[in-house]
Design a protein around this motif. Sequence first.
Motif, PDB file in Angstrom:
ATOM      1  N   LEU A 153      79.611  -8.849  28.199  1.00 53.59           N
ATOM      2  CA  LEU A 153      80.116  -8.336  29.303  1.00 53.59           C
ATOM      3  C   LEU A 153      81.572  -8.496  29.533  1.00 53.59           C
ATOM      4  O   LEU A 153      81.805  -9.754  29.254  1.00 53.59           O
ATOM      5  N   LYS A 154      82.388  -7.702  29.850  1.00 53.43           N
ATOM      6  CA  LYS A 154      83.858  -7.857  30.424  1.00 53.43           C
ATOM      7  C   LYS A 154      83.853  -7.805  32.025  1.00 53.43           C
ATOM      8  O   LYS A 154      83.271  -6.667  32.544  1.00 53.43           O
ATOM      9  N   VAL A 155      84.373  -8.705  32.900  1.00 54.77           N
ATOM     10  CA  VAL A 155      84.465  -8.273  34.290  1.00 54.77           C
ATOM     11  C   VAL A 155      85.928  -8.653  34.634  1.00 54.77           C
ATOM     12  O   VAL A 155      86.884  -8.995  34.024  1.00 54.77           O
ATOM     13  N   VAL A 156      86.102  -8.025  35.962  1.00 53.41           N
ATOM     14  CA  VAL A 156      87.408  -8.142  36.636  1.00 53.41           C
ATOM     15  C   VAL A 156      86.915  -9.309  37.647  1.00 53.41           C
ATOM     16  O   VAL A 156      86.395  -8.942  38.940  1.00 53.41           O
TER      17      VAL A 156
ATOM     18  N   ILE B  82      91.668   0.365  39.421  1.00 58.37           N
ATOM     19  CA  ILE B  82      91.970  -1.029  39.146  1.00 58.37           C
ATOM     20  C   ILE B  82      93.565  -1.122  38.828  1.00 58.37           C
ATOM     21  O   ILE B  82      94.096  -0.350  37.761  1.00 58.37           O
ATOM     22  N   ASP B  83      94.242  -1.890  39.425  1.00 56.49           N
ATOM     23  CA  ASP B  83      95.719  -2.108  39.020  1.00 56.49           C
ATOM     24  C   ASP B  83      95.896  -3.392  38.163  1.00 56.49           C
ATOM     25  O   ASP B  83      95.611  -4.600  38.626  1.00 56.49           O
ATOM     26  N   TRP B  84      95.822  -3.300  37.111  1.00 57.85           N
ATOM     27  CA  TRP B  84      96.024  -4.091  35.900  1.00 57.85           C
ATOM     28  C   TRP B  84      97.187  -5.212  35.897  1.00 57.85           C
ATOM     29  O   TRP B  84      97.361  -6.048  35.273  1.00 57.85           O
ATOM     30  N   ASN B  85      98.182  -4.482  36.989  1.00 57.05           N
ATOM     31  CA  ASN B  85      99.454  -5.559  37.257  1.00 57.05           C
ATOM     32  C   ASN B  85      98.858  -6.842  37.884  1.00 57.05           C
ATOM     33  O   ASN B  85      99.361  -7.900  38.041  1.00 57.05           O
ATOM     34  N   VAL B  86      97.812  -6.581  38.914  1.00 61.20           N
ATOM     35  CA  VAL B  86      97.281  -7.752  39.735  1.00 61.20           C
ATOM     36  C   VAL B  86      95.952  -8.213  39.179  1.00 61.20           C
ATOM     37  O   VAL B  86      95.538  -9.297  39.346  1.00 61.20           O
ATOM     38  N   GLU B  87      95.350  -7.566  38.395  1.00 58.35           N
ATOM     39  CA  GLU B  87      93.745  -7.845  38.159  1.00 58.35           C
ATOM     40  C   GLU B  87      93.854  -8.314  36.715  1.00 58.35           C
ATOM     41  O   GLU B  87      94.635  -8.206  35.618  1.00 58.35           O
ATOM     42  N   THR B  88      92.823  -9.226  36.372  1.00 62.38           N
ATOM     43  CA  THR B  88      92.906  -9.736  34.748  1.00 62.38           C
ATOM     44  C   THR B  88      91.420  -9.356  34.581  1.00 62.38           C
ATOM     45  O   THR B  88      90.404  -8.865  35.178  1.00 62.38           O
ATOM     46  N   GLU B  89      91.005  -9.397  33.295  1.00 64.89           N
ATOM     47  CA  GLU B  89      89.912  -9.109  32.486  1.00 64.89           C
ATOM     48  C   GLU B  89      89.380 -10.284  31.859  1.00 64.89           C
ATOM     49  O   GLU B  89      90.008 -11.163  31.227  1.00 64.89           O
ATOM     50  N   LYS B  90      88.104 -10.604  32.037  1.00 59.70           N
ATOM     51  CA  LYS B  90      87.360 -11.949  31.567  1.00 59.70           C
ATOM     52  C   LYS B  90      86.131 -11.527  30.587  1.00 59.70           C
ATOM     53  O   LYS B  90      85.379 -10.667  31.007  1.00 59.70           O
ATOM     54  N   ILE B  91      86.144 -11.875  29.493  1.00 58.80           N
ATOM     55  CA  ILE B  91      84.960 -11.582  28.555  1.00 58.80           C
ATOM     56  C   ILE B  91      83.971 -12.903  28.627  1.00 58.80           C
ATOM     57  O   ILE B  91      84.437 -13.829  28.687  1.00 58.80           O
ATOM     58  N   CYS B  92      82.697 -12.445  29.134  1.00 57.88           N
ATOM     59  CA  CYS B  92      81.665 -13.301  29.287  1.00 57.88           C
ATOM     60  C   CYS B  92      80.803 -13.688  28.109  1.00 57.88           C
ATOM     61  O   CYS B  92      79.802 -13.221  28.020  1.00 57.88           O
TER      62      CYS B  92
END
Length: 237
Positions: free
Chosen positions: A160-163, A177-187
């Motif tokens: 899973l990848k999550v914000v 989703i505004d990727w300028n402020v959000e990040t993605e994390k792979i779990c």
Amino acid sequence: MNLQNHKDSITENGFTVINNIFSDEEINKIIHILENIDTSKETFRKSEDLFAIRQFLKEIPHIKDLIFNNHIKTIIKEIFGDNYFVVKSIYFDKPEKSNWYVAYHQDLTISVNKKIELPNFGPWTTKQNQFAVQPPLHILENIFTIRIHLDDTDENNGALKVVPTSHSKGIYRPENIDWNVETEKICNVDKGGIMIMKPLILHGSNRTTNGKKRRVIHIEFSDKELPEELNWSEKMN
């Protein structure tokens, strides 16, 4: 097991990963049961890309004692609280050659026993005689999901990848989703480990590229009672 850090991470980020919850022996027993079930029932969904069992704990009741080992019971009590019960369970098997890709989304529905008109409940869907509805936000915000991993899972086989923190922003449309402020994390999760997440966290997964299985048992918990005319379809203490 010091669970306070994990509890804080779920509150703040919407998820946490805890490895070494099931021994290899426990996982092998669970897999053995799964490999020897009658898959012809209508709650089972089979295709080249996915094998899934809905109402998993109802369909395979004798697997319950293996799933709810002492580690899981402690986690439910200490992280969730005393009054939580199961409200949904699904088994997913993404086969080695699966090109199953899941776009970012929130889990916005709950499984219930019938369809009735209620204020703030809707829209409704029906799959294989199972009713699902989007409930009021406070019910969704209260659910915890445990995902038990029967295989090592990383970015190459559909982890899973999550914000992170997106679970605390209400209904959050993926197209916003505004990727300028959000990040993605792979779990990444080891075989025998679990991921705990809030259903409102934006999550998705990529296609498998390393030819390895990814089998996951997904169980949702709540401590909320529904309006008296409606029941959770899989309620189980």
